[in-house]
Design a protein around this motif. Structure first.
Motif, PDB file in Angstrom:
ATOM      1  N   HIS A  78     -11.081  -3.741   3.881  1.00  0.00           N
ATOM      2  CA  HIS A  78      -9.993  -3.117   4.664  1.00  0.00           C
ATOM      3  C   HIS A  78     -10.672  -2.287   5.733  1.00  0.00           C
ATOM      4  N   HIS A  97      -6.012  -0.341  10.793  1.00  0.00           N
ATOM      5  CA  HIS A  97      -5.100  -0.932  11.787  1.00  0.00           C
ATOM      6  C   HIS A  97      -5.749  -0.786  13.156  1.00  0.00           C
ATOM      7  N   ALA A 145       0.863  -1.193   0.000  1.00  0.00           N
ATOM      8  CA  ALA A 145       0.000   0.000   0.000  1.00  0.00           C
ATOM      9  C   ALA A 145       0.894   1.236   0.000  1.00  0.00           C
TER      10      ALA A 145
HETATM   11  C1  LIG Z   1      -7.468   0.012   1.055  1.00  0.00           C
HETATM   12  C2  LIG Z   1      -6.260   0.083   1.908  1.00  0.00           C
HETATM   13  N1  LIG Z   1      -5.363  -0.932   1.854  1.00  0.00           N
HETATM   14  C3  LIG Z   1      -4.231  -0.908   2.595  1.00  0.00           C
HETATM   15  C4  LIG Z   1      -3.957   0.147   3.445  1.00  0.00           C
HETATM   16  C5  LIG Z   1      -2.681   0.118   4.229  1.00  0.00           C
HETATM   17  O1  LIG Z   1      -2.896   0.144   5.592  1.00  0.00           O
HETATM   18  P1  LIG Z   1      -1.649  -0.049   6.588  1.00  0.00           P
HETATM   19  O2  LIG Z   1      -0.611   0.927   6.225  1.00  0.00           O
HETATM   20  O3  LIG Z   1      -2.244   0.232   7.926  1.00  0.00           O
HETATM   21  O4  LIG Z   1      -1.178  -1.455   6.427  1.00  0.00           O
HETATM   22  C6  LIG Z   1      -4.870   1.209   3.549  1.00  0.00           C
HETATM   23  C7  LIG Z   1      -4.617   2.324   4.459  1.00  0.00           C
HETATM   24  O5  LIG Z   1      -5.382   3.206   4.700  1.00  0.00           O
HETATM   25  C8  LIG Z   1      -6.046   1.182   2.745  1.00  0.00           C
HETATM   26  O6  LIG Z   1      -6.931   2.182   2.776  1.00  0.00           O
END
Ligand SMILES: Cc1ncc(COP(=O)(O)O)c(C=O)c1O
Length: 438
Positions: A200, A203, A52
């Motif tokens: 998603h 966290h 991400a």
């Molecule tokens: C759709 C999606 N995937 C992945 C992530 C990555 O999250 P993290 O950095 O907490 O792993 C985010 C973060 O906002 C997200 O919105």
């Protein structure tokens, strides 16, 4: 003198200036391999890691991950550009976003990436973009609502009405009842290949049970949709939120996340257990913070030391401009006395930036009694720091240097004052300053 991956920090600052983001190549690689192996070990089918890029969009990070074979999660045209420009395989890239534009949909289809559909009108936009005979690959974003989630979510992140209700009211995803007609409509469109589902919800907690609850809820939604229309997904994407042990959003509050191996194994097990018998889609995950958090150390040089009212303030030339999530996300960073690692920690100080904001980088920290010129190292500055950094007080943003077995090389140039004002323009009728006053 602290070393970062074998480099003395005073030498790095002398060569590249201060403050300085130091990105460690081996750590990015190790984090990627760790999370990839964790899910590979836990999931009996194929599993892929999609980085991400919102967590840190430095192209060198993405290039390292492309060498490692990581896919990517992206939002919008900027992240799509960065992800592909730095070498990600389009077959392993997914675009998220709750309000994708026609231009974004078009670019996603042209690039051959997956679109994580998050709204009924995206189907119309896809149909438009495919009128020349192209095809679109999609996953459908689900809104998973684990009923017991509130038991595991941080009291540090209270949501009025509870976390599950917060997820229900958040703009992303579709509950099963909204997803079903969308799924059927997408499957009926000849230009669309529906591969599976994504979710998603962030966290949310340092506790494994929270991730397990999300995986179980995703499985339940997939099961319900399968029962309703017979759809068998070839991909399930659990999103991101996987926390590193030293996650600055938990660490200061005495919470240490369990190892990714534990969380991945438990989540994969819960997902598999909840799916209809025999269903084994590919598992995708979208970690951001896990891959970059501890891969960047922010180095800064001490300035004015002030003692008054029984207090000591140690200024440094970084500020909350560089670590904005201290204020907007309650992040807590470990700060080391980088140039005086062997000195006794004999004073309690507030480590502050100099900007016209409180800019407290670390309150009440034990440090060697500070002197102007001392160096500090702020750990875990890789996630959501450079990506959120701002230029408040017209302070240019620092450079980023990549350290690796190849040496140290600037991968993001330090901004100049000219850079700050490059896009601005003063209209001609304002140019003759002082005339109006006369
Ligand atoms: C759709 C999606 N995937 C992945 C992530 C990555 O999250 P993290 O950095 O907490 O792993 C985010 C973060 O906002 C997200 O919105």
């Amino acid at each position: 003198m602290l070393q970062v991956d074998g480099h003395d920090v005073d030498d790095l600052l002398r060569r590249f200036g201060s403050p300085l983001n130091v990105l460690v190549e081996t750590t990015v690689r190790a984090n990627y391999r760790r999370v990839a192996n964790a899910f590979r070990a836990g999931w009996p089918g194929s599993s892929r890691v999609l980085y991400a890029i919102k967590a840190n969009s430095t192209l060198a990070v993405r290039a390292i991950l492309s060498q490692e074979g990581a896919g990517g999660d992206c939002f919008g045209l900027g992240e799509l550009h960065a992800t592909l420009a730095a070498g990600a395989d389009p077959a392993l890239v997914a675009m998220n976003g709750s309000d994708k534009t026609a231009e974004e949909i078009d670019a996603a289809i042209a690039a051959g990436i997956t679109i994580n559909i998050d709204g009924a009108d995206e189907l119309d936009l896809i149909a438009q973009a495919c009128r020349t005979g192209r095809r679109a690959r999609v996953n459908l974003r689900l809104k998973v609502l684990p009923p017991d989630l509130d038991r595991y979510v941080e009291p540090r992140h209270p949501v009025p009405g509870g976390y599950v209700d917060g997820v229900r009211r958040a703009k992303w995803g579709h509950t099963v009842s909204a997803a079903l007609p969308l799924l059927q409509a997408a499957r009926a469109m000849p230009e669309i290949d529906v591969h599976g589902f994504t979710c998603h919800i962030g966290h949310l907690s340092h506790r494994t049970e929270a991730f397990v609850a999300v995986a179980a809820a995703l499985a339940a939604a997939v099961r319900d949709l399968h029962a309703a229309c017979g759809f068998v997904p070839s991909v399930l994407d659990l999103g991101g939120g996987w926390a590193p042990e030293r996650d600055p959003s938990f660490r200061g509050h005495g919470r240490v996340s369990p190892p990714i191996e534990t969380v991945a194994a438990a989540s994969a097990k819960a997902l598999l257990a909840g799916l209809p018998p025999g269903m084994l889609p590919a598992l995708w995950v979208e970690p951001g913070r896990f891959i970059v958090s501890n891969a960047v150390v922010l180095l800064a040089r001490g300035g004015a030391v002030k003692r008054d009212a029984g207090h000591c303030w140690m200024h440094v030339d970084a500020s909350t401009n560089n670590l904005p999530r201290i204020e907007s996300g309650d992040f807590h960073y470990t700060i080391l006395p980088a140039s005086r690692m062997h000195d006794p920690m004999d004073e309690t100080v507030d480590i502050v930036g100099g900007t016209c904001f409180r800019s407290v980088l670390g309150a009440g920290r034990a440090m060697p009694a500070p002197r102007r010129g001392d160096l500090v190292a702020i750990l875990d500055a890789g996630m959501y720091a450079e990506a959120f950094a701002n230029q408040f007080n017209s302070v240019p943003r620092p450079a980023t240097v990549l350290v690796s077995s190849h040496g140290a090389e600037v991968v993001k140039a330090r901004e100049t004052i000219a850079d700050l004002f490059r896009n601005q323009h003063v209209p001609c009728w304002l140019e003759s300053a002082g005339e109006g006053a006369a």
